[in-house]
Scaffold this motif. Sequence first.
Motif, short mmCIF file in Angstrom:
data_model
loop_
_atom_site.label_atom_id
_atom_site.label_comp_id
_atom_site.label_asym_id
_atom_site.label_seq_id
_atom_site.Cartn_x
_atom_site.Cartn_y
_atom_site.Cartn_z
N GLY A 393 0.80 -1.21 0.00
CA GLY A 393 0.00 0.00 0.00
C GLY A 393 0.84 1.26 0.00
O GLY A 393 2.03 1.24 -0.28
N TYR A 394 0.16 2.39 0.34
CA TYR A 394 0.84 3.68 0.36
C TYR A 394 0.05 4.62 1.26
O TYR A 394 -1.02 4.29 1.76
CB TYR A 394 0.96 4.26 -1.06
N GLY A 395 0.61 5.83 1.48
CA GLY A 395 -0.09 6.84 2.27
C GLY A 395 -0.25 6.44 3.73
O GLY A 395 0.61 5.79 4.32
N SER A 396 -1.37 6.82 4.32
CA SER A 396 -1.60 6.60 5.76
C SER A 396 -1.64 5.11 6.09
O SER A 396 -1.23 4.69 7.19
CB SER A 396 -2.92 7.27 6.19
N GLU A 397 -2.13 4.29 5.13
CA GLU A 397 -2.18 2.84 5.36
C GLU A 397 -0.76 2.28 5.51
O GLU A 397 -0.49 1.49 6.42
CB GLU A 397 -2.89 2.14 4.20
N LEU A 398 0.16 2.70 4.64
CA LEU A 398 1.54 2.24 4.71
C LEU A 398 2.21 2.75 5.98
O LEU A 398 2.95 2.01 6.65
CB LEU A 398 2.30 2.74 3.47
N LYS A 399 1.95 4.00 6.33
CA LYS A 399 2.53 4.57 7.55
C LYS A 399 2.11 3.78 8.78
O LYS A 399 2.92 3.53 9.69
CB LYS A 399 2.11 6.03 7.67
N GLN A 400 0.85 3.37 8.81
CA GLN A 400 0.36 2.62 9.96
C GLN A 400 1.03 1.25 10.05
O GLN A 400 1.33 0.76 11.15
CB GLN A 400 -1.17 2.45 9.88
N GLN A 401 1.29 0.62 8.92
CA GLN A 401 1.99 -0.67 8.92
C GLN A 401 3.41 -0.51 9.48
O GLN A 401 3.88 -1.35 10.25
CB GLN A 401 2.08 -1.22 7.50
N VAL A 402 4.08 0.58 9.07
CA VAL A 402 5.44 0.82 9.57
C VAL A 402 5.41 1.03 11.08
O VAL A 402 6.23 0.45 11.82
CB VAL A 402 6.05 2.06 8.87
#
Length: 559
Positions: A393-402
Amino acid sequence: MASADFEILVVGSGAGGAMAAYELTRLGHKVVLLEAGRDYDPKKETPMFKRNGDAPLMGAATPDKDFGFYDATIDGGWQVPDEPYTAAENSEFMWWRARMLGGRTNHWGRYSLRFSEHDFKGKSRDGLGADWPFEYADIAPWYDKTEALVGVCGTNTGLDDMPPSPEGVLQPPPQPRVPELLIAAAAKKLGIPAVPMHRAVLTRPLDNRAACFYATPCGHGCSIGAAFQTTTSLLPMAKATGLLDLRTDAMVKTVTTDDNGKVTGVSYIDKKTGTEHQLKARVVILAASACESARLLLNSKSAKHPQGLANSSGQVGKNLMDSTGANIGALVPALQGRPIYNEDGHTANHLFIPWWGHKAQAAKQLDFPRGYHFELGGRFGEPGANVDTGLQGYGSELKQQVKQKYGAYVSFALRGEMLPNPDCYMDIDPTVTDKWGIPVARFHWKWSEHELKQVAHGLKTAKEILTLLGAEVGELPKPEQAILKGGQIIHEVGTTRMGASKTDSVTNQWGQSWDCPNLFVMDGGVFASNPHKNCTLTIMTLAMRNSSWLATQLDKGAL
């Protein structure tokens, strides 16, 4: 030697050379110290407060900065411009050289573990390798003095792999981190202890050095002197006596001798001007690192020393050993999504797993002869350039995974004992020279079955601990694939080993050459074995002990 320019000449300013200079000047002897690298002042030059985000590639390692953009080593590394080394056919060996004032003490991990009675008398137990020419009891008081002088934090654990220090010598250790406590709990279920690591980082002020405030990586260098390096401790202390003459950019070419084969001093190149100089000295101490000191001896041939200086035994360059190394890690589900806070501590692991298998080896329950330890990794640390390829993914979804996985990975770094073998040694390349015309070192290397079986056992054990933590590890690599390259741990020792007989060793227990009484070696080259513990504390301890003995010999006119 009335015509000598100096009483004592020391080559190298790292752990051994700086300790020798400190101890000898403290005892009233004049010393000239030659360092092949450039001058370095960590109080002025350290990038200790720089962040990865301010560096190219987020501070990642590059060929000219092997441990990251802000590493304290300035001009050195695996490859040094104008100073090559070679490897024999079918051999691969990595040789780290700091080439700066303070040597490797500017960037080392600062793990400071005492060798034990097991470590000094390994051959007596299993018939392999060589015993040291003294007992643990002989060196224990000198460990006490070195730990107190350097400043080592830790605790007495009561374990047979960790000899105790007297009351008040060790400084308090930092508190364990959450990932380390989880690993310790899992290891305990297997009967394996995890205890505070002993580390040369101050947790209380000492002389004019401040206590660590757990804010910046030790590998950047330490302007406040909390993380031990000779440039903020031993060298300034030696200079304060007024008895130290310190010269940088001085590349020693050979140790010189007279017509009778007696050591008279050294010949060195001033790297700034390219001119060659000779210094005469009553005593010469080599502390340039195991392989550099052996290179000097092998290059110092003469009619009286046709195999190289101090090499009547033929052992100079032989018995080359490094620590074994292997890494394994995984994501621990229980650590995901925990509240984020500052977990820096004093950079490296607060807990580690010492060797627990002495009794099993005595009972012949293991298929390898010597031990290893685990250095533990896992904490909220400063983000770098590493990318988790499993993210989607990307954006806020990717940030949350990190954020969910941040601080949830743990790692085990295996560091183990290597036994000497006839396939591992260094000699002089017959055709290659460095910029100054000095013949270079050539390495021969091959791991033995002892080390491969040790690594296999370590990987299996680490997987068992990780599995208890709920981690998915997968199939383990073969030990031949997992074991790191020779030299890669930067613990190379043994090339000028000490012993009880001149027929199979280069020096006696005091680091004094059998062949040349006024020539000493005070670096890791004198090690008779290479225990799994990091070698710097023992290098400094031997240098203090042997320099004290040398001073008594000088005082009574024996040299």
